[in-house]
Write a protein that holds these residues in place. Structure first.
Motif, short mmCIF file in Angstrom:
data_model
loop_
_atom_site.label_atom_id
_atom_site.label_comp_id
_atom_site.label_asym_id
_atom_site.label_seq_id
_atom_site.Cartn_x
_atom_site.Cartn_y
_atom_site.Cartn_z
N VAL A 98 28.63 -68.89 -25.32
CA VAL A 98 29.50 -69.09 -26.49
C VAL A 98 30.05 -70.51 -26.52
N ARG A 99 30.29 -70.99 -27.75
CA ARG A 99 30.71 -72.38 -27.92
C ARG A 99 32.07 -72.54 -28.60
N THR A 100 32.67 -71.42 -29.01
CA THR A 100 33.98 -71.50 -29.66
C THR A 100 34.85 -70.34 -29.19
N SER A 101 36.15 -70.52 -29.34
CA SER A 101 37.07 -69.45 -28.97
C SER A 101 36.88 -68.23 -29.85
N ALA A 102 36.59 -68.45 -31.14
CA ALA A 102 36.38 -67.33 -32.04
C ALA A 102 35.16 -66.52 -31.62
N ALA A 103 34.10 -67.21 -31.21
CA ALA A 103 32.90 -66.51 -30.75
C ALA A 103 33.19 -65.74 -29.46
N ALA A 104 33.99 -66.34 -28.58
CA ALA A 104 34.35 -65.66 -27.33
C ALA A 104 35.13 -64.38 -27.63
N GLU A 105 36.03 -64.45 -28.60
CA GLU A 105 36.80 -63.26 -28.95
C GLU A 105 35.88 -62.15 -29.45
N ARG A 106 34.91 -62.49 -30.26
CA ARG A 106 33.98 -61.48 -30.76
C ARG A 106 33.17 -60.86 -29.63
N VAL A 107 32.71 -61.70 -28.71
CA VAL A 107 31.94 -61.21 -27.56
C VAL A 107 32.79 -60.25 -26.73
N LEU A 108 34.02 -60.63 -26.44
CA LEU A 108 34.87 -59.81 -25.58
C LEU A 108 35.28 -58.51 -26.27
N ARG A 109 35.53 -58.56 -27.55
CA ARG A 109 35.87 -57.34 -28.28
C ARG A 109 34.67 -56.38 -28.26
N ARG A 110 33.48 -56.91 -28.48
CA ARG A 110 32.28 -56.07 -28.50
C ARG A 110 31.99 -55.48 -27.13
N THR A 116 42.37 -59.30 -25.56
CA THR A 116 41.34 -58.71 -26.43
C THR A 116 40.40 -57.81 -25.65
N TYR A 117 39.93 -58.30 -24.51
CA TYR A 117 39.00 -57.53 -23.69
C TYR A 117 39.68 -56.29 -23.09
N GLU A 118 40.89 -56.47 -22.57
CA GLU A 118 41.63 -55.35 -21.98
C GLU A 118 41.86 -54.26 -23.01
N TYR A 119 42.37 -54.62 -24.18
CA TYR A 119 42.72 -53.61 -25.17
C TYR A 119 41.47 -52.87 -25.66
N ALA A 120 40.37 -53.60 -25.83
CA ALA A 120 39.14 -52.94 -26.27
C ALA A 120 38.59 -52.01 -25.20
N SER A 121 38.63 -52.44 -23.94
CA SER A 121 38.03 -51.65 -22.86
C SER A 121 38.96 -50.57 -22.34
N ARG A 122 40.18 -50.50 -22.87
CA ARG A 122 41.13 -49.44 -22.53
C ARG A 122 41.31 -48.45 -23.68
N GLY A 123 40.60 -48.64 -24.78
CA GLY A 123 40.72 -47.75 -25.93
C GLY A 123 41.89 -48.04 -26.83
N VAL A 124 42.69 -49.05 -26.51
CA VAL A 124 43.89 -49.34 -27.31
C VAL A 124 43.50 -49.82 -28.71
N SER A 125 42.36 -50.48 -28.83
CA SER A 125 41.92 -51.03 -30.11
C SER A 125 41.21 -50.01 -30.99
N SER A 126 41.07 -48.78 -30.52
CA SER A 126 40.22 -47.83 -31.25
C SER A 126 40.85 -46.45 -31.41
#
Length: 425
Positions: free
Chosen positions: A77-89, A150-160
């Motif tokens: 990844v080359r941008t912070s926005a792209a990193a956020e998308r990767v980590l959320r996914r 972002t990664y913690e909340y997605a991988s803990r179910g908090v985002s879903s």
């Protein structure tokens, strides 16, 4: 005595990799960069004649390729926005796959589906790598912390925690494993229960009940940052799109009993958490969420505990625990402590709720403090302490049939108690 219970391996689900991908380029990570105390346990040495338990559990759960895939993608990844998308996914895929594996909708790995530990250690490898990641773009501490969240909340179910229309909504939480310094093999049956409960839908007469679950960290810092309020708050606020009909925090308690805690207290005892941190103090406010003033010393459960007890679940007895401990007014924290079962005395100051003064008590206190402040006074809410696990006597055995059966029985009873509460809400 078997080391593992063998389960058939499914090729793919939700993009689940079954063979390790290429290791990420070494220059993308600074392995000398600091990590948390909790993340440092990943490299716990094997006992003589044994294996490194964290790595063994990740592989045995079928998650061996997950850390490599995340590492490799972060390096591209080359941008912070792209990193956020990767980590959320990646975080969402990890949570969804762990839930599907736990519920038997997919089969992967070589250990039983009730095991919560592969998710814990896989997530922890992800946060460690993210902490040591050297991106191709400038990233300050605040930016890295936001990506970790972002990664913690997605991988803990908090985002879903989405329920959908036309259902009674039950939101519950479980916990990560803890007390790992003395027992690296630890599982947490409350976390295993959360994986079983997430997305569960069942009938209640003419209405359906849907349960959503999140996994809480065993860290004071995570609670200070507001993860409990961030998990429960969106379903408690006025005008919430999907308001909760019942909230319940769940944790591991004493062996051989399922306790519905009558009281949560406003004091944290400061026992060491998974980061070996802790300080005795009043439970602090959560950033970004309203807080009652003055803060209540004790909060009483509004769960339908009668219906839960009368549901006749087993194998463990279910009871309401009315115990609390208090200081007389103005004597906290040095005065004598009195424990009682007839409710708090007038003007007293909380020393502990029925569930003690650790993070389980705090999960009940925080979620219900917010519930009260947001005006949901009639909403059923409270805490369930479930039976503790007993580990194989041989420290080289990570799991055996007796341990698996004990955990499964405890988790199944927890699910039954949540179902009973949801039906009675």
């Amino acid at each position: 005595m078997r080391l593992f219970t063998v389960i058939a391996v499914c090729a793919t689900f939700l993009g689940v990799p079954q063979a390790a991908s290429a290791t990420a380029p070494a220059d993308c990570y600074d392995r000398a960069a600091p990590v948390t105390y909790e993340e440092g346990r990943i490299e716990t040495p094997a006992l003589p004649g044994g294996t490194r338990v964290p790595y063994e559990l990740v592989e045995a759960g079928g998650f061996g390729a997950y850390p490599d895939r995340l590492r490799a993608e972060l390096c591209r990844v080359r941008t912070s926005a792209a990193a956020e998308r990767v980590l959320r996914r990646h975080g969402a895929r990890l949570w969804e796959t762990a839930v599907a594996r736990a519920q038997g909708r997919i089969t992967m790995g070589t250990i039983d589906r009730y095991d919560d530990r592969p998710l814990y250690w896989t997530r922890l490898m992800g946060t460690r790598d993210l902490r040591q990641w050297q991106p191709r773009f400038p990233l300050d501490d605040a930016g890295r912390a936001a990506l970790l969240r972002t990664y913690e909340y997605a991988s803990r179910g908090v985002s879903s925690t989405t329920f959908g229309p036309g259902v009674k909504r039950v939101l519950v939480s479980g916990f990560d494993p803890y007390q790992l310094n003395g027992e690296i093999r630890r599982s947490n049956p409350s976390g295993a229960s959360a994986l079983q409960l997430d997305g569960l839908t069942y009938g209640d007469g003419a209405q359906s009940v849907r349960v959503q679950a999140v996994m809480l960290p065993v860290t004071w810092s995570g609670f200070d940052a507001g993860i409990v309020e961030d998990a429960f708050g969106p379903h408690l606020t006025a005008g919430a799109r999907e308001p909760a009909d019942l909230i319940m925090t769940i944790s591991q308690g004493n062996r051989g009993v399922m306790n519905i805690e009558q009281w949560a207290g406003a004091w944290r005892g400061g026992s060491p958490d998974n980061n070996n941190e802790g300080e005795a103090e009043l439970i602090p406010p959560a950033p970004g969420w309203p807080q009652p003033s003055p803060t209540p010393e004790f909060i009483e459960t509004t769960l339908p505990y009668g219906a839960m007890i009368d549901a006749g679940t087993g194998p463990w007895p279910t009871a309401l625990n009315p115990r609390l401990c208090e200081w007389a007014a103005g004597t906290r924290p040095t005065g004598p402590v009195q424990c009682r079962t007839d409710g708090p005395s007038p003007g007293s100051q909380a020393q502990s709720g029925g569930g003690g003064d650790y993070l389980s008590n705090e999960s009940m206190y925080r979620s219900n403090r917010l519930r009260l402040e947001l005006g949901r006074t009639g909403l059923p809410g409270g805490h369930l302490h479930i039976s503790a696990l007993v580990y194989p006597a041989n420290p080289l055995v990570v799991i055996n049939d007796a341990f698996s059966a004990d955990r499964a029985a405890t988790v199944d009873q927890t699910v039954a108690l949540v179902r009973a509460a949801g039906a009675a809400a």
